[in-house]
Write a protein that holds these residues in place. Structure first.
Motif, mmCIF file in Angstrom:
data_model
loop_
_atom_site.group_PDB
_atom_site.id
_atom_site.type_symbol
_atom_site.label_atom_id
_atom_site.label_comp_id
_atom_site.label_asym_id
_atom_site.label_seq_id
_atom_site.Cartn_x
_atom_site.Cartn_y
_atom_site.Cartn_z
ATOM 1 N N ILE A 1 0.832 -1.205 0.000
ATOM 2 C CA ILE A 1 0.000 0.000 0.000
ATOM 3 C C ILE A 1 0.866 1.254 0.000
ATOM 4 O O ILE A 1 0.507 2.260 -0.606
ATOM 5 C CB ILE A 1 -1.035 0.019 1.142
ATOM 6 C CG1 ILE A 1 -2.062 1.134 0.887
ATOM 7 C CG2 ILE A 1 -0.362 0.136 2.495
ATOM 8 C CD1 ILE A 1 -3.282 1.081 1.747
ATOM 9 N N ARG B 1 0.538 4.047 -2.622
ATOM 10 C CA ARG B 1 0.272 5.407 -2.130
ATOM 11 C C ARG B 1 1.279 6.403 -2.717
ATOM 12 O O ARG B 1 0.903 7.495 -3.157
ATOM 13 C CB ARG B 1 0.322 5.437 -0.599
ATOM 14 C CG ARG B 1 -0.159 6.755 0.000
ATOM 15 C CD ARG B 1 -0.074 6.769 1.530
ATOM 16 N NE ARG B 1 -0.634 5.616 2.185
ATOM 17 C CZ ARG B 1 -1.936 5.421 2.437
ATOM 18 N NH1 ARG B 1 -2.812 6.308 2.052
ATOM 19 N NH2 ARG B 1 -2.338 4.344 3.065
ATOM 20 N N ILE C 1 -7.460 7.194 -1.537
ATOM 21 C CA ILE C 1 -7.426 5.759 -1.243
ATOM 22 C C ILE C 1 -8.444 5.451 -0.152
ATOM 23 O O ILE C 1 -8.494 6.126 0.878
ATOM 24 C CB ILE C 1 -6.016 5.307 -0.804
ATOM 25 C CG1 ILE C 1 -5.032 5.475 -1.963
ATOM 26 C CG2 ILE C 1 -6.033 3.848 -0.314
ATOM 27 C CD1 ILE C 1 -3.582 5.211 -1.578
ATOM 28 N N GLU D 1 -9.716 2.806 2.618
ATOM 29 C CA GLU D 1 -9.239 1.660 3.397
ATOM 30 C C GLU D 1 -10.363 1.182 4.298
ATOM 31 O O GLU D 1 -11.121 1.977 4.839
ATOM 32 C CB GLU D 1 -8.009 2.029 4.218
ATOM 33 C CG GLU D 1 -6.788 2.314 3.361
ATOM 34 C CD GLU D 1 -5.547 2.558 4.178
ATOM 35 O OE1 GLU D 1 -4.964 1.554 4.636
ATOM 36 O OE2 GLU D 1 -5.186 3.725 4.358
ATOM 37 N N SER E 1 -7.894 -2.201 0.553
ATOM 38 C CA SER E 1 -7.857 -0.844 0.013
ATOM 39 C C SER E 1 -8.347 -0.822 -1.426
ATOM 40 O O SER E 1 -8.328 -1.827 -2.123
ATOM 41 C CB SER E 1 -6.431 -0.293 0.069
ATOM 42 O OG SER E 1 -5.576 -1.069 -0.750
#
Length: 155
Positions: A3, A7, A19, A21, A130
């Motif tokens: 992630i 990111r 994003i 989550e 995610s």
């Protein structure tokens, strides 16, 4: 690990703040659709294949599978999916969070035309919980896609 790579990639497009989550897993199409409260077809699943020594990542709609005949016609070889240990090594993400963001540089990314029937789709973002909502045009650009392919069939 995954992630954070995704990111960082999305940050270069000023999209990292988008994003999504979740506490629950979104590692499969079914789980992701449930977590996002959308139809399974809108989940942009990333499928990974081995072509010679190279990795190929194909993003499809959640309700299709790769048509082996079409794959062979396009790529000149049988569709051979990567094993989980190969996914981590060759793509740069773990199974369940594979996405076209923050991947290894030598991975070829293609988008399947099955995605084009939606205004927006939800690819994962490097982890098993995610996702991000993107238009197909945004996905194409941000993923660094080599283009659109038509190699799927409905499940």
């Amino acid at each position: 690990m995954g992630i954070e790579k995704a990111r960082a990639h999305l940050k270069s497009w000023n999209r990292d703040h988008e994003i999504l989550e979740y506490a629950a897993s979104s590692a499969t199409v079914e789980l992701a659709a449930r977590a996002l409260d959308v139809e399974e077809a809108r989940i942009a699943k990333s499928l990974t294949f081995k072509r010679g020594d190279q990795a190929v990542l194909i993003v499809t709609a959640g309700d299709v599978r790769i048509d082996n005949r079409k794959y062979k016609e396009l790529f000149g070889s049988k569709a051979k999916m990567l094993r989980p240990d190969e996914v981590r090594e060759m793509i740069g993400h773990e199974v369940g969070g594979v996405c076209p963001f923050g991947i290894n540089e030598d991975v070829e990314v293609y988008l399947d035309t099955s995605l084009r029937r939606f205004d927006t789709v939800f690819p994962a973002c490097g982890s098993s919980n995610s996702a991000i909502e993107l238009s197909c045009t945004e996905l194409e650009e941000i993923a660094g896609s080599r283009g659109w392919v038509e190699i799927s069939r409905l499940i």
